[in-house]
Design a protein around this motif. Structure first.
Motif, PDB file in Angstrom:
ATOM      1  N   VAL A 180      -3.393   7.768   3.445  1.00  0.00           N
ATOM      2  CA  VAL A 180      -3.368   6.297   3.378  1.00  0.00           C
ATOM      3  C   VAL A 180      -3.322   5.680   4.763  1.00  0.00           C
ATOM      4  CG1 VAL A 180      -2.139   4.275   2.511  1.00  0.00           C
ATOM      5  CG2 VAL A 180      -2.253   6.358   1.117  1.00  0.00           C
ATOM      6  N   ALA A 210      -7.285  -5.163   1.212  1.00  0.00           N
ATOM      7  CA  ALA A 210      -6.610  -3.948   0.747  1.00  0.00           C
ATOM      8  C   ALA A 210      -5.534  -4.290  -0.253  1.00  0.00           C
ATOM      9  CB  ALA A 210      -6.019  -3.190   1.944  1.00  0.00           C
ATOM     10  N   VAL A 211      -4.921  -5.469  -0.081  1.00  0.00           N
ATOM     11  CA  VAL A 211      -3.876  -5.901  -0.996  1.00  0.00           C
ATOM     12  C   VAL A 211      -4.309  -7.207  -1.621  1.00  0.00           C
ATOM     13  CG1 VAL A 211      -1.466  -6.562  -1.248  1.00  0.00           C
ATOM     14  CG2 VAL A 211      -2.100  -4.774   0.396  1.00  0.00           C
ATOM     15  N   LEU A 249       0.830  -1.211   0.000  1.00  0.00           N
ATOM     16  CA  LEU A 249       0.000   0.000   0.000  1.00  0.00           C
ATOM     17  C   LEU A 249       0.861   1.257   0.000  1.00  0.00           C
ATOM     18  CD1 LEU A 249      -2.822  -0.944   2.549  1.00  0.00           C
ATOM     19  CD2 LEU A 249      -3.027  -0.722   0.071  1.00  0.00           C
TER      20      LEU A 249
END
Length: 299
Positions: free
Chosen positions: A190, A296-297, A172
């Protein structure tokens, strides 16, 4: 097939035992609060015979609440506590998050030395006398900032955030860097959105810490008009100083102090001080979610 049908008899027994224990602990926790609330609403003539196990008022009267909420000492103490606590929470969360983010980066020069210095403050925390002389030298005595800036960054909460930031996926951060984000943009756009549960936890800790603070406020603040609510509560409940709370009479509603039992006044005052904590917890509870960074990933 239901969940209960799949449980073995031993598992069902364990479930009932755990549930019963939790319900019992809940009752033991809530009962004193309900008793205080009921006592504060009990009619003055019935307070003397009010039991410590009762959770319903004996009769009904608003005299205690009218007397306390309309008194200038309580109003001023509530205002001081709210703004001092709110300011402390904002300062504490922001600077703790900022320092934790920097210390969570592997490439930070002197990272281990800084971390050791943080640990030293936990083991060898300075006492009230060095703190007092520091506040005096900085010219902060008898100002709200002497209380607000106390533990602006807590070492314990700092370590919690450091561990949380270290768990943020590197992908991220690399994606944000490839998109042209500078370190501050990465932090604010972020990292902080991902850290909402951790920040909510830290905010709750700071709120409870500063809302319940009375010792340093009592020492640093000589002007009674700057006292937070907890100091006013202490003067009344611990030292038995009626005049600190209600004075000889309440001119706003003509309720004389002699008409109200001291137990009911103490119960009402104690409940007033814990109301904000009871109110803030449900607001923060929604941030305690699981799997904040799940998905998220993608591989």
């Amino acid at each position: 097939m239901s969940m209960n049908a799949r449980r073995t008899p031993l598992e069902r027994m364990e479930y009932v035992l755990i549930l019963s224990t939790l319900l019992l602990l809940t009752v033991f926790t809530i009962q004193p609060l309900l008793n205080l609330l009921a006592l504060s609403f009990t009619a003055p003539e019935n307070v003397a015979g009010f039991s410590g196990l009762t959770i319903f008022p004996d009769g009904f009267s608003l005299d205690v609440w009218l007397l306390l909420l309309q008194h200038p000492n309580v109003q001023r103490g509530m205002f001081n506590s709210i703004w001092m606590t709110a300011t402390s929470v904002v300062i504490g969360v922001f600077f703790t998050a900022l320092m934790a983010w920097g210390m969570s980066r592997p490439g930070l020069p002197g990272r281990r030395i800084i971390f050791m210095m943080v640990l030293i403050t936990i083991v060898f925390e300075p006492g009230i006398i060095p703190d007092y002389f520091l506040m005096k030298r900085m010219g902060l005595l008898n100002t709200p900032w002497s209380v607000i800036l106390y533990k602006a960054i807590s070492a314990w909460y700092l370590i919690i955030l450091i561990r949380f930031f270290e768990e943020i996926p590197k992908e991220l951060l690399e994606a944000a860097e490839l998109d042209g984000a500078n370190p501050f943009q990465t932090f604010f756009l972020v990292v902080l959105p991902l850290a909402k549960p951790a920040l909510a936890t830290i905010a709750l800790f700071y709120f409870v810490l500063h809302w319940n603070e009375f010792f340093r406020a009592m020492i640093y603040l000589n002007d009674q008009s700057k006292w937070p609510l907890q100091v006013v509560l202490r003067q009344f409940v611990i030292e038995g100083d009626k005049i600190a709370i209600v004075g000889a009479t309440n001119a706003n509603n003509n309720i004389g102090i002699a008409q109200i039992d001291i137990r009911a006044l103490k119960a009402g005052m104690i409940f007033i001080t814990i109301l904000p904590i009871l109110a803030i917890y449900p607001l923060i509870l929604k941030f305690f979610t699981k799997g904040t960074m799940s998905g998220a990933v993608k591989g």
